[in-house]
Design a protein around this motif. Structure first.
Motif, PDB file in Angstrom:
ATOM      1  N   ALA A   1       0.825  -1.209   0.000  1.00 11.23           N
ATOM      2  CA  ALA A   1       0.000   0.000   0.000  1.00 11.23           C
ATOM      3  C   ALA A   1       0.856   1.255   0.000  1.00 11.23           C
ATOM      4  CB  ALA A   1      -0.930  -0.001   1.212  1.00 11.23           C
TER       5      ALA A   1
ATOM      6  N   GLY B   1       1.342   2.480  -3.282  1.00 10.50           N
ATOM      7  CA  GLY B   1       0.139   2.890  -4.007  1.00 10.50           C
ATOM      8  C   GLY B   1      -0.367   4.247  -3.551  1.00 10.50           C
ATOM      9  N   GLU B   2      -1.560   4.594  -4.017  1.00  8.11           N
ATOM     10  CA  GLU B   2      -2.189   5.865  -3.673  1.00  8.11           C
ATOM     11  C   GLU B   2      -2.905   5.728  -2.332  1.00  8.11           C
ATOM     12  OE1 GLU B   2      -4.849   6.665  -6.842  1.00  8.11           O
ATOM     13  OE2 GLU B   2      -3.299   6.626  -8.354  1.00  8.11           O
TER      14      GLU B   2
ATOM     15  N   SER C   1      -6.123   3.703  -2.533  1.00 11.88           N
ATOM     16  CA  SER C   1      -5.991   2.557  -3.421  1.00 11.88           C
ATOM     17  C   SER C   1      -6.470   1.275  -2.752  1.00 11.88           C
ATOM     18  CB  SER C   1      -4.539   2.392  -3.871  1.00 11.88           C
ATOM     19  OG  SER C   1      -3.744   2.039  -2.762  1.00 11.88           O
ATOM     20  N   LEU C   2      -6.737   0.302  -3.573  1.00  8.71           N
ATOM     21  CA  LEU C   2      -7.178  -1.000  -3.075  1.00  8.71           C
ATOM     22  C   LEU C   2      -6.162  -1.613  -2.110  1.00  8.71           C
ATOM     23  CD1 LEU C   2      -9.177  -3.320  -3.009  1.00  8.71           C
ATOM     24  CD2 LEU C   2      -8.056  -4.231  -5.053  1.00  8.71           C
TER      25      LEU C   2
ATOM     26  N   ARG D   1      -4.153  -0.185  -0.092  1.00 11.10           N
ATOM     27  CA  ARG D   1      -4.222   0.514   1.191  1.00 11.10           C
ATOM     28  C   ARG D   1      -5.473   0.108   1.963  1.00 11.10           C
ATOM     29  NH1 ARG D   1      -1.888   4.362   4.113  1.00 11.10           N
ATOM     30  NH2 ARG D   1      -3.218   5.630   5.450  1.00 11.10           N
ATOM     31  N   ARG D   2      -6.597   0.019   1.268  1.00  9.38           N
ATOM     32  CA  ARG D   2      -7.839  -0.384   1.946  1.00  9.38           C
ATOM     33  C   ARG D   2      -7.703  -1.808   2.491  1.00  9.38           C
ATOM     34  NH1 ARG D   2     -10.460   2.048  -2.738  1.00  9.38           N
ATOM     35  NH2 ARG D   2     -10.849  -0.085  -3.438  1.00  9.38           N
TER      36      ARG D   2
END
Length: 103
Positions: free
Chosen positions: A35, A38-39, A42-43, A45-46
């Motif tokens: 994550a 990523g942003e 982002s998926l 991170r979620r």
């Protein structure tokens, strides 16, 4: 079932839960690292947040099980002393600094 085998079964159950919690934590770390690349929304991170939440909840459950097991063992010990006609000694003082000894 004998008393020692029931204690062993309880300990095995606690160890299985602890192993599951550790596995969840390891997966959480891997997902967090993914994550970080990523942003913010982002998926990965979620997924990392969800895995971390599950790890926290799993650790809380494991702590609860360990505490219940500790209390049950204390009850068994107190009953054994009572059956011998003796008074159980008070539990050790755990408020002292746990690192005041040498390793």
């Amino acid at each position: 079932m004998s008393e020692s085998s029931s204690r062993a079964g309880g300990a095995a159950r606690v160890l299985r839960k602890a192993a599951g919690t550790v596995a969840t934590g390891v997966v959480g770390v891997l997902v967090v690292r993914a994550a970080e690349r990523g942003e913010g929304g982002s998926l990965p991170r979620r997924v990392a947040v969800t895995a971390t939440r599950w790890g926290i909840l799993g650790a809380r459950r494991a702590e609860s099980v360990v505490e219940r097991t500790r209390l049950a063992a204390g009850d068994v010990r107190a009953q054994a002393y009572a059956d011998l006609g003796e008074q159980a000694p008070p539990p050790a003082d755990r408020s002292a600094d746990p690192h005041d000894h040498s390793h």
